[in-house]
Design a protein around this motif. Structure first.
Motif, PDB file in Angstrom:
ATOM      1  N   LEU A 101      15.917  19.643 -41.873  1.00  0.00           N
ATOM      2  CA  LEU A 101      16.846  20.258 -40.932  1.00  0.00           C
ATOM      3  C   LEU A 101      16.498  19.883 -39.495  1.00  0.00           C
ATOM      4  CD1 LEU A 101      19.188  22.252 -40.399  1.00  0.00           C
ATOM      5  CD2 LEU A 101      17.466  24.096 -40.398  1.00  0.00           C
ATOM      6  N   GLU A 102      15.225  19.780 -39.187  1.00  0.00           N
ATOM      7  CA  GLU A 102      14.807  19.504 -37.818  1.00  0.00           C
ATOM      8  C   GLU A 102      15.230  18.114 -37.341  1.00  0.00           C
ATOM      9  OE1 GLU A 102      10.448  18.897 -37.353  1.00  0.00           O
ATOM     10  OE2 GLU A 102      10.395  19.082 -39.557  1.00  0.00           O
ATOM     11  N   PHE A 103      15.570  17.219 -38.273  1.00  0.00           N
ATOM     12  CA  PHE A 103      15.938  15.853 -37.899  1.00  0.00           C
ATOM     13  C   PHE A 103      17.442  15.590 -37.917  1.00  0.00           C
ATOM     14  CE2 PHE A 103      11.649  14.570 -39.936  1.00  0.00           C
ATOM     15  CZ  PHE A 103      10.972  14.913 -38.771  1.00  0.00           C
ATOM     16  N   ILE A 104      18.214  16.506 -38.474  1.00  0.00           N
ATOM     17  CA  ILE A 104      19.620  16.188 -38.749  1.00  0.00           C
ATOM     18  C   ILE A 104      20.451  16.072 -37.468  1.00  0.00           C
ATOM     19  CG2 ILE A 104      20.401  18.569 -39.056  1.00  0.00           C
ATOM     20  CD1 ILE A 104      21.504  15.481 -41.097  1.00  0.00           C
ATOM     21  N   GLU A 105      20.169  16.859 -36.448  1.00  0.00           N
ATOM     22  CA  GLU A 105      20.989  16.789 -35.236  1.00  0.00           C
ATOM     23  C   GLU A 105      20.851  15.425 -34.558  1.00  0.00           C
ATOM     24  OE1 GLU A 105      22.084  19.295 -31.185  1.00  0.00           O
ATOM     25  OE2 GLU A 105      20.672  20.123 -32.639  1.00  0.00           O
ATOM     26  N   ASP A 106      19.630  14.945 -34.444  1.00  0.00           N
ATOM     27  CA  ASP A 106      19.420  13.636 -33.832  1.00  0.00           C
ATOM     28  C   ASP A 106      20.105  12.545 -34.650  1.00  0.00           C
ATOM     29  OD1 ASP A 106      17.934  11.783 -31.930  1.00  0.00           O
ATOM     30  OD2 ASP A 106      17.127  11.084 -33.851  1.00  0.00           O
ATOM     31  N   LEU A 107      20.033  12.641 -35.973  1.00  0.00           N
ATOM     32  CA  LEU A 107      20.697  11.650 -36.825  1.00  0.00           C
ATOM     33  C   LEU A 107      22.206  11.687 -36.633  1.00  0.00           C
ATOM     34  CD1 LEU A 107      20.760   9.522 -39.038  1.00  0.00           C
ATOM     35  CD2 LEU A 107      20.595  11.368 -40.729  1.00  0.00           C
ATOM     36  N   LEU A 108      22.794  12.875 -36.559  1.00  0.00           N
ATOM     37  CA  LEU A 108      24.236  12.988 -36.364  1.00  0.00           C
ATOM     38  C   LEU A 108      24.666  12.348 -35.051  1.00  0.00           C
ATOM     39  CD1 LEU A 108      24.794  16.648 -37.592  1.00  0.00           C
ATOM     40  CD2 LEU A 108      25.587  14.566 -38.737  1.00  0.00           C
ATOM     41  N   VAL A 109      23.899  12.577 -34.002  1.00  0.00           N
ATOM     42  CA  VAL A 109      24.211  11.975 -32.697  1.00  0.00           C
ATOM     43  C   VAL A 109      24.200  10.451 -32.804  1.00  0.00           C
ATOM     44  CG1 VAL A 109      23.373  11.665 -30.336  1.00  0.00           C
ATOM     45  CG2 VAL A 109      23.421  13.953 -31.352  1.00  0.00           C
ATOM     46  N   ARG A 110      23.204   9.907 -33.513  1.00  0.00           N
ATOM     47  CA  ARG A 110      23.118   8.460 -33.700  1.00  0.00           C
ATOM     48  C   ARG A 110      24.296   7.926 -34.519  1.00  0.00           C
ATOM     49  NH1 ARG A 110      17.812   6.136 -33.067  1.00  0.00           N
ATOM     50  NH2 ARG A 110      16.356   7.689 -32.221  1.00  0.00           N
ATOM     51  N   LEU A 111      24.671   8.657 -35.555  1.00  0.00           N
ATOM     52  CA  LEU A 111      25.775   8.213 -36.402  1.00  0.00           C
ATOM     53  C   LEU A 111      27.100   8.232 -35.635  1.00  0.00           C
ATOM     54  CD1 LEU A 111      24.837  10.038 -39.722  1.00  0.00           C
ATOM     55  CD2 LEU A 111      24.583   7.609 -39.200  1.00  0.00           C
ATOM     56  N   ILE A 112      27.296   9.235 -34.820  1.00  0.00           N
ATOM     57  CA  ILE A 112      28.509   9.304 -34.004  1.00  0.00           C
ATOM     58  C   ILE A 112      28.559   8.126 -33.037  1.00  0.00           C
ATOM     59  CG2 ILE A 112      29.713  10.656 -32.244  1.00  0.00           C
ATOM     60  CD1 ILE A 112      28.473  13.164 -33.664  1.00  0.00           C
ATOM     61  N   ALA A 113      27.419   7.795 -32.450  1.00  0.00           N
ATOM     62  CA  ALA A 113      27.358   6.655 -31.528  1.00  0.00           C
ATOM     63  C   ALA A 113      27.670   5.349 -32.236  1.00  0.00           C
ATOM     64  CB  ALA A 113      25.974   6.597 -30.879  1.00  0.00           C
ATOM     65  N   ILE A 114      27.139   5.190 -33.454  1.00  0.00           N
ATOM     66  CA  ILE A 114      27.424   3.976 -34.221  1.00  0.00           C
ATOM     67  C   ILE A 114      28.915   3.895 -34.550  1.00  0.00           C
ATOM     68  CG2 ILE A 114      27.079   2.854 -36.471  1.00  0.00           C
ATOM     69  CD1 ILE A 114      24.182   3.937 -36.359  1.00  0.00           C
ATOM     70  N   GLN A 115      29.500   5.023 -34.930  1.00  0.00           N
ATOM     71  CA  GLN A 115      30.919   5.020 -35.259  1.00  0.00           C
ATOM     72  C   GLN A 115      31.766   4.605 -34.066  1.00  0.00           C
ATOM     73  OE1 GLN A 115      33.728   7.026 -34.455  1.00  0.00           O
ATOM     74  NE2 GLN A 115      34.991   6.120 -36.061  1.00  0.00           N
ATOM     75  N   HIS A 116      31.449   5.143 -32.899  1.00  0.00           N
ATOM     76  CA  HIS A 116      32.197   4.791 -31.697  1.00  0.00           C
ATOM     77  C   HIS A 116      32.035   3.295 -31.355  1.00  0.00           C
ATOM     78  CE1 HIS A 116      33.542   8.762 -31.023  1.00  0.00           C
ATOM     79  NE2 HIS A 116      32.411   9.274 -30.555  1.00  0.00           N
ATOM     80  N   ALA A 117      30.815   2.780 -31.554  1.00  0.00           N
ATOM     81  CA  ALA A 117      30.556   1.375 -31.221  1.00  0.00           C
ATOM     82  C   ALA A 117      31.192   0.422 -32.226  1.00  0.00           C
ATOM     83  CB  ALA A 117      29.054   1.135 -31.165  1.00  0.00           C
ATOM     84  N   SER A 118      31.319   0.876 -33.489  1.00  0.00           N
ATOM     85  CA  SER A 118      31.791  -0.013 -34.557  1.00  0.00           C
ATOM     86  C   SER A 118      33.300  -0.038 -34.701  1.00  0.00           C
ATOM     87  CB  SER A 118      31.182   0.414 -35.888  1.00  0.00           C
ATOM     88  OG  SER A 118      29.760   0.383 -35.834  1.00  0.00           O
ATOM     89  N   HIS A 119      33.950   1.026 -34.239  1.00  0.00           N
ATOM     90  CA  HIS A 119      35.383   1.140 -34.501  1.00  0.00           C
ATOM     91  C   HIS A 119      36.128   1.397 -33.200  1.00  0.00           C
ATOM     92  CE1 HIS A 119      34.381   1.049 -38.752  1.00  0.00           C
ATOM     93  NE2 HIS A 119      33.451   1.927 -38.492  1.00  0.00           N
TER      94      HIS A 119
END
Length: 272
Positions: free
Chosen positions: A254-272
């Motif tokens: 749980l302590e890592f999920i927020e940072d991962l979500l932020v990274r995934l959102i950034a990747i989505q914005h950069a990829s699409h």
């Protein structure tokens, strides 16, 4: 994308950004389920993601006969329904029999079909006829284009609000591999696709009496899947994976999920 966008509760499917299915593998207790749901809802609000809460009321396909199962369909669905209403989030859980579909549909927004049961026609029909959205996990034994037949069953039973989840393919003994091409191929067929990042890193039965896994790879595969393109991402999350009653080696702390979500959102914005 050539399916008609739809909603699961307040969560859009087929919109400009993917949604996230997050929660622990098992409903270890009512208190634990509420704690995880509240924590994940707070994180979802901070990150701005669309969020569906997941927990299983019965782990019916465990490796060992002595493994923890869960509270059962009636109690588990009651708890999930109350969580969904109080927190204002859609909820999802696995069903294993046609009888459970009707029981769960009273409380659950998204009915999930386990991978081992993805070709069980009676179960698919029962889930479809509840009127709820249905998430069918692609069997570890299926090729990506085999899911076209699953989609055909769902449509024949009158269900247009369904999802197909990629969760890895059997690769020898006690191992799975993810072919990211499958996400592209299934979406090319007009299917809304989810990627299950945590079950994809399982080593089924790899600990002898329990399933092992390479949990550190789940964020790696999640990043690759988001860059490939999909409608949603499934990740099991636990506040203390080392002491989880099921699938501990694969769940994201749980302590890592927020940072991962932020990274995934950034990747989505950069990829699409």
């Amino acid at each position: 994308m050539n399916f008609d966008p739809f909603n699961i509760g307040n969560v859009p499917v087929g919109g400009p950004v993917p949604f996230f299915i997050l929660g622990p593998c098992s409903m270890e207790s009512e208190k634990f389920s509420w704690e995880m749901a509240r924590s994940l809802k707070e994180i979802a609000d901070r990150t701005g993601i669309h969020f569906i809460f997941k927990a299983s009321f019965d782990k019916a396909n465990r490796t060992s006969v002595d493994a923890f199962r869960g509270p059962g369909v009636h109690e588990g669905c009651r708890i999930l329904g109350e969580i969904g209403k109080e927190l204002g989030v859609p909820v999802t859980t696995d069903i294993h029999t046609a009888e459970q579909a009707e029981i769960a549909a009273e409380h659950i927004d998204l009915l999930q079909i386990p991978a081992f049961l993805c070709r069980q026609t009676d179960l698919l029909e029962a889930a479809a006829k509840t009127g709820r959205a249905v998430n069918v996990k692609k069997g570890q034994f299926l090729a990506p284009l085999d899911t076209v037949n699953i989609a055909g069953k769902m449509r024949a039973f009158g269900c247009e609000r369904f999802l197909i989840t990629e969760r890895g393919t059997t690769f020898g003994y006690n191992n799975l591999v993810v072919d990211m091409r499958s996400l592209y191929w299934m979406r090319k067929e007009g299917l809304p696709v989810i990627f299950d990042a945590t079950h994809s890193v399982q080593r089924p039965g790899g600990l002898g009496g329990a399933t092992g896994g390479d949990g550190e790879l789940a964020p790696v595969l999640a990043r690759a899947a988001v860059a490939t393109g999909l409608e949603g991402l499934f990740m099991e999350v636990h506040s203390d994976p080392a002491n989880a009653v099921s699938d501990g080696p694969n769940q994201i702390p749980l302590e890592f999920i927020e940072d991962l979500l932020v990274r995934l959102i950034a990747i989505q914005h950069a990829s699409h």
